[in-house]
Design an enzyme around this catalytic site. Sequence first.
Site, PDB file in Angstrom:
ATOM      1  N   LYS A 129       2.620   9.768   8.203  1.00  0.00           N
ATOM      2  CA  LYS A 129       1.995   9.380   9.331  1.00  0.00           C
ATOM      3  C   LYS A 129       2.400   9.935  10.871  1.00  0.00           C
ATOM      4  O   LYS A 129       2.242  11.113  11.226  1.00  0.00           O
ATOM      5  CB  LYS A 129       1.910   7.783   9.526  1.00  0.00           C
ATOM      6  CG  LYS A 129       0.674   7.246   8.206  1.00  0.00           C
ATOM      7  CD  LYS A 129       0.310   6.193   8.539  1.00  0.00           C
ATOM      8  CE  LYS A 129      -0.925   5.847   7.618  1.00  0.00           C
ATOM      9  NZ  LYS A 129      -0.616   4.898   6.449  1.00  0.00           N
ATOM     10  N   PHE A 180       0.640  -1.250   0.077  1.00  0.00           N
ATOM     11  CA  PHE A 180       0.034   0.147   0.059  1.00  0.00           C
ATOM     12  C   PHE A 180       0.825   1.129   0.074  1.00  0.00           C
ATOM     13  O   PHE A 180       1.880   1.300   0.923  1.00  0.00           O
ATOM     14  CB  PHE A 180      -1.036   0.164   1.273  1.00  0.00           C
ATOM     15  CG  PHE A 180      -1.853   1.222   1.120  1.00  0.00           C
ATOM     16  CD1 PHE A 180      -3.052   1.108   0.386  1.00  0.00           C
ATOM     17  CD2 PHE A 180      -1.640   2.179   2.213  1.00  0.00           C
ATOM     18  CE1 PHE A 180      -3.941   2.406   0.237  1.00  0.00           C
ATOM     19  CE2 PHE A 180      -2.625   3.532   1.974  1.00  0.00           C
ATOM     20  CZ  PHE A 180      -3.702   3.550   1.019  1.00  0.00           C
ATOM     21  N   ASP A 188       9.087   2.743   1.214  1.00  0.00           N
ATOM     22  CA  ASP A 188       7.915   3.479   2.057  1.00  0.00           C
ATOM     23  C   ASP A 188       7.962   3.424   3.205  1.00  0.00           C
ATOM     24  O   ASP A 188       7.538   2.202   3.689  1.00  0.00           O
ATOM     25  CB  ASP A 188       6.751   2.896   1.205  1.00  0.00           C
ATOM     26  CG  ASP A 188       5.462   3.623   1.887  1.00  0.00           C
ATOM     27  OD1 ASP A 188       5.654   4.430   2.698  1.00  0.00           O
ATOM     28  OD2 ASP A 188       4.402   3.417   0.861  1.00  0.00           O
TER      29      ASP A 188
END
Length: 405
Positions: free
Chosen positions: A254, A140, A225
């Site tokens: 995040k 993702f 990532d």
Amino acid sequence: MTTTIAVNRALFDEVMVPNYAPASVIPVRGEGSRVWDQQDREYIDFAGGIAVSSLGHCHPALVNALKQQAEKLWHLSNVLTNEPALRLAKKLVDTTFADKVYFANSGAEANEAAFKLARRWALDKFGEQKQQIISFGKSFHGRTFFTVTVGGQASYSDGFGPKPGAVVHAEFNNLDSVKALISDKTCAIVVEPIQGEGGIIPADASFLQGLRDLCDEYHALLVFDEVQTGVGRTGKLFAYMNSGVIPDILTSAKSLGGGFPIGAMLTSSAIASHLKVGTHGSTYGGNPLACAVAEAVLDTINTPEVLAQVLHNEQIFRQCLAELNEQYPVFSEVRGQGMLLGAVLNETYRGRAREFFLAAAEQGVMVLIAGPDVIRFAPSLVITEQDIREGMQRFAAAIKQVVTG
Ligand SMILES: *Cc1c(COP(=O)(O)O)cnc(C)c1O
């Protein structure tokens, strides 16, 4: 003056685009790892807003940074730079492999920048035949069209017309599947050190090293990532520091903002030089408010004490989950690292993660799922032992509720 409107869950269905299905309760305030809803019901937060609230809710250092900056300067545009952005970039550079930083507003945007940079780097250095991006099944990387295309879930990228091309997917933790795809046409391999949304699946250290070696052999860039794994979540500032495998480009978001939107792309000077003036940009990226908060996040998390606490908290979580599992055998294993853990449901409960998630909320503890078979925990890195143990008691009640039907 603004008029006061009665707000409740029903209003969501009336005025919001129906791409989300939020829970029935509406939280209104939080402190540390506790959150209260409109009815003043208390929840212990094992979710951290999906691995975002890295220092819990309303951490004094972050509130202070936000307030101070709010009274100084909010926005200028990237025609000018600003002090918080420069300080944050300097600290990120000083504490990582990187020499250069690009700021965005989200994980997807940080990845979008990374993928565009990889393509531009390859075009400049090798010509237009070198475009292929290799990513992984179940990965993702965000919800923009490029990032869902690179992501490994077709259900997120199908149905929106023609996708960006030259993106292929190999199998995570299977180096042979990468060897079967890689060639001189490959410009980048993109990987999460721990697949988050895909089910909390850690990459083997040998797999990451193998990707590094393949990238070196084929002159491709290795992109990590770390939107979910970064900024202390695994007990190191970034997860790449666990394996010792150094990427060419790293993305963060995040936890970096601790609840305030920010994203960052980190890379070397040589690679960064290919994003020349005018090649990429963002209106809000690197704004003073976001950077001031992220600086406070980084200062607070990047200490030996807090990073050690992350690993200590992991042991408490694992121990509590093991005890729960003896009482009610529902898990086959607990995966992940630090404050990013996935409890995998066993054969009997496979596919029922959502039931556990809903029961947990009923019992006053917020957890997450990562696919249909995994209960995910991504709490504040500095959650107290008392909050963990009390949350686990509530989670035990939730498990009992599901098990006894
Ligand atoms: C959440 C996530 C993203 C997307 O971040 P947004 O801020 O939602 O755009 C990208 N990559 C990973 C690994 C993530 O967990």
